[in-house]
Design an enzyme around this catalytic site. Structure first.
Site, short mmCIF file in Angstrom:
data_model
loop_
_atom_site.label_atom_id
_atom_site.label_comp_id
_atom_site.label_asym_id
_atom_site.label_seq_id
_atom_site.Cartn_x
_atom_site.Cartn_y
_atom_site.Cartn_z
N PRO A 84 0.79 -1.23 0.00
CG PRO A 84 0.04 -0.92 2.21
CD PRO A 84 0.76 -1.90 1.33
CB ALA A 86 4.56 1.58 4.49
CD1 TRP A 87 8.58 -0.66 3.18
CD2 TRP A 87 10.13 -1.30 1.69
NE1 TRP A 87 9.23 -1.77 3.68
CE2 TRP A 87 10.17 -2.18 2.79
CE3 TRP A 87 10.98 -1.52 0.62
CZ2 TRP A 87 11.07 -3.25 2.86
CZ3 TRP A 87 11.88 -2.58 0.67
CH2 TRP A 87 11.92 -3.43 1.78
CG ASP A 179 28.50 9.76 -25.02
OD1 ASP A 179 29.38 9.36 -24.23
OD2 ASP A 179 28.26 10.94 -25.26
CG ASP A 195 8.40 -5.25 1.33
OD1 ASP A 195 9.01 -6.24 1.76
OD2 ASP A 195 7.50 -4.67 1.97
CE LYS A 235 8.32 -9.29 1.59
NZ LYS A 235 7.21 -8.68 2.35
C1 LIG Z 1 4.36 -6.97 1.16
S1 LIG Z 1 3.60 -6.04 -0.08
C2 LIG Z 1 4.61 -4.61 -0.16
C3 LIG Z 1 4.41 -3.65 0.98
C4 LIG Z 1 5.07 -2.31 0.69
N1 LIG Z 1 6.51 -2.41 0.67
C5 LIG Z 1 4.71 -1.26 1.71
O1 LIG Z 1 5.57 -0.79 2.42
O2 LIG Z 1 3.55 -0.87 1.76
C6 LIG Z 1 4.07 -6.93 -1.53
C7 LIG Z 1 3.55 -6.34 -2.83
O3 LIG Z 1 4.22 -6.97 -3.93
C8 LIG Z 1 3.33 -6.91 -5.04
N2 LIG Z 1 3.75 -7.82 -6.11
C9 LIG Z 1 3.79 -9.18 -6.06
N3 LIG Z 1 4.18 -9.67 -7.25
C10 LIG Z 1 4.41 -8.61 -8.08
C11 LIG Z 1 4.81 -8.48 -9.44
N4 LIG Z 1 5.05 -9.56 -10.21
N5 LIG Z 1 4.94 -7.24 -9.98
C12 LIG Z 1 4.67 -6.15 -9.22
N6 LIG Z 1 4.28 -6.21 -7.91
C13 LIG Z 1 4.14 -7.42 -7.35
C14 LIG Z 1 2.01 -7.30 -4.41
O4 LIG Z 1 0.92 -6.89 -5.23
C15 LIG Z 1 2.06 -6.57 -3.06
O5 LIG Z 1 1.38 -5.34 -3.10
#
Ligand SMILES: C[S@@+](CC[C@H](N)C(=O)[O-])C[C@H]1O[C@@H](n2cnc3c(N)ncnc32)[C@H](O)[C@@H]1O
Length: 292
Positions: A84, A86-87, A179, A195, A235
């Protein structure tokens, strides 16, 4: 909540037996209740709410950066699997308003203030090309709503957009350049974060391999887009192949570390790999094909 077979995790056979479904539903709701109770009493969840972070994951990234200090003012940061958000919030706070944060996620999610976003699958090569163009400022992807209005999933529109971009002079210039002084466009990103996590199946080996695929995709993005000297954090869900991933990272970065942030639950198999100081002229084939 739906209790039909579609509510079962993918690892389980699609039993139609109502007794099985009911038992599973009861077990599932107990697990949900335990999860809710744990979240309610969790120190990081409370702190995230108080500090207006979108999730407790914010504290994991702050912990990682407090130790390895890769964020600097005015950087360009790519946040893979940002929803959502946060990172992205933490990255935005640490690099200041002079930098740029772009989040990519499969899910439709309005990005936090000051963050650009792209709804796309990182396993697609087209997504990588769009990210490059976006950071090189040849396209503005901060038109989130128009892009997503009629298409829940963006791949179809990405392809249209990319076909159109391929005809432009900027694209031809960017992809034909030899270049090395144009490194900023060749490697436009300072920090790549991932993540990403697919929906857990509960089958350890399957979850581990799915996580490895996402980490490899993030590493390919880092090889292609991250500038020499840049940093990478991903991660992973620990398992038999994580040492192989770590070895691949060692071919790309001068320093590689494993880290388990305080906010990461002890019982969780997640951990983070941090690569710092990206090497120059990394050969992707050597990273992925040569003996470990
Ligand atoms: C643990 S959540 C991330 C939380 C985020 N770092 C935060 O701080 O709010 C993992 C996310 O990875 C996304 N995800 C999983 N596979 C993916 C892919 N192939 N391409 C893009 N996003 C992907 C998921 O939809 C999910 O929203």
């Amino acid at each position: 909540m739906s209790w039909g077979p579609q509510a079962l995790p993918r690892c389980l056979p699609r039993y139609r037996c109502p007794v099985f479904v009911l038992r599973f539903a009861r077990h599932n709701s107990n697990a949900q209740n335990r999860w809710l109770a744990r979240q309610k009493n969790d120190h990081f969840t409370k702190a995230a709410k108080e500090q207006n972070f979108r999730s407790r994951a914010a504290f994991k990234l702050m912990d990682i950066d407090d130790k390895y200090r890769f964020f600097k003012k005015n950087q360009k940061v790519l946040d893979l699997g940002f929803a959502p958000g946060a990172w992205s919030q933490v990255a935005r706070n640490r690099i200041g308003t002079g930098g740029m944060v772009m989040g990519v996620d499969l899910l439709r999610c309005a990005p936090p203030k000051g963050v650009h976003s792209l709804q796309a699958n990182i396993l697609s090569k087209k997504t990588h090309e769009l990210i490059r163009l976006c950071f090189a400022r040849h396209v503005q992807l901060n038109k989130h709503d128009e892009l997503h209005k009629d298409h829940g999933y963006l791949q179809h529109m990405l392809e249209e957009e990319l076909n159109h971009l391929k005809e432009t002079e900027e694209y031809k210039e960017l992809y034909s350049q030899k270049d090395i002084s144009k490194d900023i466009e060749r490697y436009p990103v300072d920090v790549v974060l991932s993540d990403m996590m697919a929906n857990a199946t509960g089958v350890q080996s399957k979850d581990h391999y799915m996580s490895m695929d996402l980490c490899d995709a993030a590493l390919i993005v880092a090889i292609d887009l991250l500038k020499p000297g840049g940093s990478f954090t991903c991660k992973l869900y620990a398992g038999s192949e994580d040492r192989m991933l770590e070895n691949r990272l060692k071919k790309v970065f001068k320093q590689v570390d494993r880290f388990k942030p305080q906010a990461s639950r002890n019982e969780s198999r997640e951990l983070y790999l941090v690569g710092r100081n990206k090497k120059k002229d990394v050969d992707k084939l050597k990273v992925f094909l040569e003996d470990e």
